[in-house]
Design a protein around this motif. Sequence first.
Motif: not given
Length: 250
Positions: A151-152, A130-137, A108-113
């Motif tokens: 992850x970033x 700086x902006x990154x996309x952070x995703x949690x699994x 399962x995952x969710x992503x956010x800036x």
Amino acid sequence: MPFGEQPAYLRVAGDLRQKIADGSLPPHTRLPSQARIREEYGVSDTVALEARKVLMAEGLVEGRSGSGTYVREQPVPRRIARTGYRAAGESTPFRQEHADDRVAGTWESSSEQAEASTEIAARLDIAPGERVMRTRYVYRAEGEPTMLSTSWEPLAVTGRTPVMLPEEGPLAGRGVVERMAAIDVIVDNVLEEIGARPGLAEETLALGGVPGHAVIVVARTFFASGRPVETADVVVPADRFRVSYHLPVK
């Protein structure tokens, strides 16, 4: 105390630990009470209490409210195989993290800036903020939670591209190598650093463990021509898993 002599509470804890190991105190058996430990070993209440605390800290026993302290059933450690990263078309996020073909896995995952923290910015070689996309699994094997991963990815690399969201778009559910290749970023190197620390309460809750018990942390970073393009922290319970590397010799 003479050099090399153990404190009394460690001697008591060691004897109880051996009884747990050899089956004299099997799983789910109630640990001898503080009074019984005091009498059996001829020690003070303080020593008996400290010995019990040692076993609890080691995860060998657990307290049950209103009932006492019991021997925990120790899981047989499972292997998380790290055998390298698959070619494009063969790597999903689960396979990327848990490279063992014998295990069926889901995630399962969710992503956010987000803004890169100082630590993450250093790992990605970008400026803090700086902006990154952070995703949690959350990864599961046979229904059991096995690991967490955060992850970033720098949006300077993936922003405004079809792969900006790891789990959406035409390459949803594929690995970092394949997703980056789709935007002409060729991943050619990966760094993994292994460490251990006490698990955070939210981590152990998600993994079905006990707060404070040790977790293994794999800090992984993907590089393309020397530039970091993704970094992640993979967290697994240390008492249930072993990280195994099989590396070719060239």
